[in-house]
Design an enzyme around this catalytic site. Structure first.
Site, PDB file in Angstrom:
ATOM      1  N   HIS A 198      38.206  42.050  48.923  1.00 14.18           N
ATOM      2  CA  HIS A 198      37.546  42.015  50.018  1.00 14.18           C
ATOM      3  C   HIS A 198      36.123  42.068  50.367  1.00 14.18           C
ATOM      4  O   HIS A 198      35.510  41.977  51.260  1.00 14.18           O
ATOM      5  CB  HIS A 198      38.442  43.592  50.346  1.00 14.18           C
ATOM      6  CG  HIS A 198      39.871  43.508  50.131  1.00 14.18           C
ATOM      7  ND1 HIS A 198      40.849  42.498  50.138  1.00 14.18           N
ATOM      8  CD2 HIS A 198      40.424  43.822  49.348  1.00 14.18           C
ATOM      9  CE1 HIS A 198      41.389  42.896  50.003  1.00 14.18           C
ATOM     10  NE2 HIS A 198      41.696  43.483  49.257  1.00 14.18           N
ATOM     11  N   GLU A 245      45.356  33.066  43.020  1.00 13.02           N
ATOM     12  CA  GLU A 245      44.886  34.323  43.519  1.00 13.02           C
ATOM     13  C   GLU A 245      46.224  35.731  43.836  1.00 13.02           C
ATOM     14  O   GLU A 245      47.011  35.437  44.223  1.00 13.02           O
ATOM     15  CB  GLU A 245      44.271  34.823  45.018  1.00 13.02           C
ATOM     16  CG  GLU A 245      43.660  36.132  45.251  1.00 13.02           C
ATOM     17  CD  GLU A 245      43.461  36.277  46.572  1.00 13.02           C
ATOM     18  OE1 GLU A 245      42.996  34.609  47.342  1.00 13.02           O
ATOM     19  OE2 GLU A 245      43.712  37.078  47.137  1.00 13.02           O
ATOM     20  N   ARG A 284      48.490  46.154  54.908  1.00 12.46           N
ATOM     21  CA  ARG A 284      47.954  47.082  54.935  1.00 12.46           C
ATOM     22  C   ARG A 284      47.375  47.788  55.930  1.00 12.46           C
ATOM     23  O   ARG A 284      47.096  46.918  56.687  1.00 12.46           O
ATOM     24  CB  ARG A 284      47.543  47.145  53.718  1.00 12.46           C
ATOM     25  CG  ARG A 284      48.290  47.097  52.263  1.00 12.46           C
ATOM     26  CD  ARG A 284      48.113  47.276  50.395  1.00 12.46           C
ATOM     27  NE  ARG A 284      47.469  48.772  50.748  1.00 12.46           N
ATOM     28  CZ  ARG A 284      47.305  48.777  49.137  1.00 12.46           C
ATOM     29  NH1 ARG A 284      46.851  47.908  48.300  1.00 12.46           N
ATOM     30  NH2 ARG A 284      46.556  49.921  49.122  1.00 12.46           N
ATOM     31  N   PRO A 293      39.319  45.739  39.228  1.00  8.27           N
ATOM     32  CA  PRO A 293      38.807  47.217  39.584  1.00  8.27           C
ATOM     33  C   PRO A 293      39.891  47.952  39.181  1.00  8.27           C
ATOM     34  O   PRO A 293      41.100  47.663  40.265  1.00  8.27           O
ATOM     35  CB  PRO A 293      37.062  47.253  39.946  1.00  8.27           C
ATOM     36  CG  PRO A 293      37.329  46.409  40.781  1.00  8.27           C
ATOM     37  CD  PRO A 293      38.180  44.736  39.763  1.00  8.27           C
ATOM     38  N   ASN A 294      40.680  48.937  38.602  1.00  7.46           N
ATOM     39  CA  ASN A 294      40.996  49.980  39.169  1.00  7.46           C
ATOM     40  C   ASN A 294      42.603  49.644  38.337  1.00  7.46           C
ATOM     41  O   ASN A 294      43.548  50.322  37.860  1.00  7.46           O
ATOM     42  CB  ASN A 294      40.819  50.694  40.411  1.00  7.46           C
ATOM     43  CG  ASN A 294      39.785  51.220  40.680  1.00  7.46           C
ATOM     44  OD1 ASN A 294      39.472  52.136  39.662  1.00  7.46           O
ATOM     45  ND2 ASN A 294      39.365  50.650  41.237  1.00  7.46           N
ATOM     46  N   TYR A 301      51.988  50.444  43.669  1.00  2.37           N
ATOM     47  CA  TYR A 301      51.824  49.969  42.901  1.00  2.37           C
ATOM     48  C   TYR A 301      53.021  49.431  41.678  1.00  2.37           C
ATOM     49  O   TYR A 301      52.469  48.994  40.103  1.00  2.37           O
ATOM     50  CB  TYR A 301      50.372  49.608  41.847  1.00  2.37           C
ATOM     51  CG  TYR A 301      48.852  49.641  43.132  1.00  2.37           C
ATOM     52  CD1 TYR A 301      49.145  47.747  43.429  1.00  2.37           C
ATOM     53  CD2 TYR A 301      48.175  50.887  42.742  1.00  2.37           C
ATOM     54  CE1 TYR A 301      47.951  48.223  44.523  1.00  2.37           C
ATOM     55  CE2 TYR A 301      47.422  49.872  44.526  1.00  2.37           C
ATOM     56  CZ  TYR A 301      47.047  49.568  45.040  1.00  2.37           C
ATOM     57  OH  TYR A 301      46.216  49.142  45.774  1.00  2.37           O
ATOM     58  N   ARG A 336      48.768  54.758  39.521  1.00  4.96           N
ATOM     59  CA  ARG A 336      48.028  54.684  40.071  1.00  4.96           C
ATOM     60  C   ARG A 336      48.744  54.605  41.503  1.00  4.96           C
ATOM     61  O   ARG A 336      49.417  52.972  41.174  1.00  4.96           O
ATOM     62  CB  ARG A 336      46.510  53.298  40.204  1.00  4.96           C
ATOM     63  CG  ARG A 336      45.703  53.278  41.310  1.00  4.96           C
ATOM     64  CD  ARG A 336      45.049  52.108  40.749  1.00  4.96           C
ATOM     65  NE  ARG A 336      44.370  51.714  42.493  1.00  4.96           N
ATOM     66  CZ  ARG A 336      44.063  50.679  42.747  1.00  4.96           C
ATOM     67  NH1 ARG A 336      44.448  49.252  41.665  1.00  4.96           N
ATOM     68  NH2 ARG A 336      43.315  50.243  43.670  1.00  4.96           N
ATOM     69  N   ASN A 359      43.836  38.933  39.447  1.00  6.85           N
ATOM     70  CA  ASN A 359      43.823  39.945  40.356  1.00  6.85           C
ATOM     71  C   ASN A 359      42.989  40.337  40.973  1.00  6.85           C
ATOM     72  O   ASN A 359      42.437  41.427  39.483  1.00  6.85           O
ATOM     73  CB  ASN A 359      45.208  41.050  40.379  1.00  6.85           C
ATOM     74  CG  ASN A 359      45.477  41.891  40.918  1.00  6.85           C
ATOM     75  OD1 ASN A 359      44.812  42.107  42.291  1.00  6.85           O
ATOM     76  ND2 ASN A 359      46.570  42.679  40.929  1.00  6.85           N
ATOM     77  N   HIS A 365      48.143  40.150  44.038  1.00  6.94           N
ATOM     78  CA  HIS A 365      48.165  41.191  44.571  1.00  6.94           C
ATOM     79  C   HIS A 365      49.292  41.449  44.040  1.00  6.94           C
ATOM     80  O   HIS A 365      50.865  40.708  44.557  1.00  6.94           O
ATOM     81  CB  HIS A 365      47.817  41.133  45.802  1.00  6.94           C
ATOM     82  CG  HIS A 365      46.467  40.433  45.852  1.00  6.94           C
ATOM     83  ND1 HIS A 365      45.309  41.245  46.019  1.00  6.94           N
ATOM     84  CD2 HIS A 365      45.882  39.531  47.154  1.00  6.94           C
ATOM     85  CE1 HIS A 365      44.226  40.166  46.334  1.00  6.94           C
ATOM     86  NE2 HIS A 365      44.275  39.115  46.732  1.00  6.94           N
ATOM     87  N   ARG A 418      41.704  45.088  53.906  1.00  3.30           N
ATOM     88  CA  ARG A 418      42.335  44.696  52.973  1.00  3.30           C
ATOM     89  C   ARG A 418      43.441  43.022  53.626  1.00  3.30           C
ATOM     90  O   ARG A 418      43.871  42.034  52.872  1.00  3.30           O
ATOM     91  CB  ARG A 418      43.991  45.044  52.354  1.00  3.30           C
ATOM     92  CG  ARG A 418      43.204  46.415  51.950  1.00  3.30           C
ATOM     93  CD  ARG A 418      44.055  47.656  51.525  1.00  3.30           C
ATOM     94  NE  ARG A 418      43.768  48.655  50.835  1.00  3.30           N
ATOM     95  CZ  ARG A 418      43.257  48.533  49.523  1.00  3.30           C
ATOM     96  NH1 ARG A 418      42.977  48.017  48.722  1.00  3.30           N
ATOM     97  NH2 ARG A 418      43.191  49.896  49.717  1.00  3.30           N
ATOM     98  N   ALA A 447      40.017  45.202  44.286  1.00  2.00           N
ATOM     99  CA  ALA A 447      39.049  45.477  45.447  1.00  2.00           C
ATOM    100  C   ALA A 447      38.030  44.345  45.393  1.00  2.00           C
ATOM    101  O   ALA A 447      36.959  44.268  46.639  1.00  2.00           O
ATOM    102  CB  ALA A 447      38.137  46.961  45.281  1.00  2.00           C
ATOM    103  N   ASP A 476      32.523  32.425  44.529  1.00  2.00           N
ATOM    104  CA  ASP A 476      31.456  31.039  44.230  1.00  2.00           C
ATOM    105  C   ASP A 476      31.442  31.135  42.209  1.00  2.00           C
ATOM    106  O   ASP A 476      31.768  29.710  42.203  1.00  2.00           O
ATOM    107  CB  ASP A 476      30.379  31.362  43.921  1.00  2.00           C
ATOM    108  CG  ASP A 476      29.773  31.612  45.528  1.00  2.00           C
ATOM    109  OD1 ASP A 476      30.504  31.579  46.551  1.00  2.00           O
ATOM    110  OD2 ASP A 476      28.626  32.091  45.399  1.00  2.00           O
ATOM    111  N   SER A 516      50.756  44.215  45.799  1.00  2.00           N
ATOM    112  CA  SER A 516      51.124  45.238  47.214  1.00  2.00           C
ATOM    113  C   SER A 516      50.748  43.938  48.356  1.00  2.00           C
ATOM    114  O   SER A 516      50.235  42.910  48.035  1.00  2.00           O
ATOM    115  CB  SER A 516      50.501  45.559  47.635  1.00  2.00           C
ATOM    116  OG  SER A 516      49.115  45.654  48.179  1.00  2.00           O
TER     117      SER A 516
END
Ligand code: DQA
Length: 146
Positions: free
Chosen positions: A83, A101, A110, A13-14, A26, A21, A77, A103, A114, A80, A90, A105
């Site tokens: 977390h 995985e 942070r 998301p986002n 980012y 953003r 990525n 990210h 996070r 949100a 799963d 940042s």
């Protein structure tokens, strides 16, 4: 191309807002611009990438469930959902293909919330804090796994 040589890059998301953003965190590249860099690197490495983004947890879970039919590895990525999402964790475990995985940042520098990733234990490993390079390093790591 053989399914093993195809890598699925998932964005949570986002991340559709990348470029506008919080650019101080980012960066200024859009997801499309990051995608161009990934396609160029994929060509160099002799693999193919597909890059998808969703704001919906269920859609991401569905894509992860289906990934083994078409792809040899996943770079994700989870944004949100990193977390919060036991469902994505799963799905990655169930899919059973190597998953990296990433990210943009450094999630450990942070806010407290996070610092915990539900995804990390299901992933081969985690790349965090290298800006756009996290995507490219993630792709290199995925290629090493297939
Ligand atoms: C992020 C870090 C997450 O904490 C955040 O919710 C994001 C992006 C990153 O790429 O740095 O949306 O995954």
């Amino acid at each position: 191309m053989a399914k093993k040589k195809k890598i699925l890059v998932l964005n949570g998301p986002n991340l559709n807002l990348l470029g506008k953003r919080q650019p101080e965190i980012y960066g200024r590249l859009t997801l499309e611009q990051i995608g161009k860099k990934m396609h160029a690197l994929a060509k160099e490495l002799g693999v193919e990438v597909e890059i998808w983004q969703s704001n919906s947890e269920g859609e991401l879970v569905g894509w992860i469930q289906d990934a083994p039919k078409q792809f040899g590895a996943i770079v994700i990525n989870p944004a949100a959902y990193t977390h919060s999402s036991v469902a994505i964790r799963d799905a990655i475990t169930a899919a059973g293909i190597p998953t990296i995985e990433i990210h943009i940042s450094n999630i450990y520098r942070r806010e407290e919330f996070r610092k915990h990733s539900y995804i990390a234990a299901a992933a081969v490993g985690q790349i965090t804090g290298f800006g756009v390079q996290s995507y490219l390093l993630g792709l290199r790591a995925a290629v090493e796994q297939i």
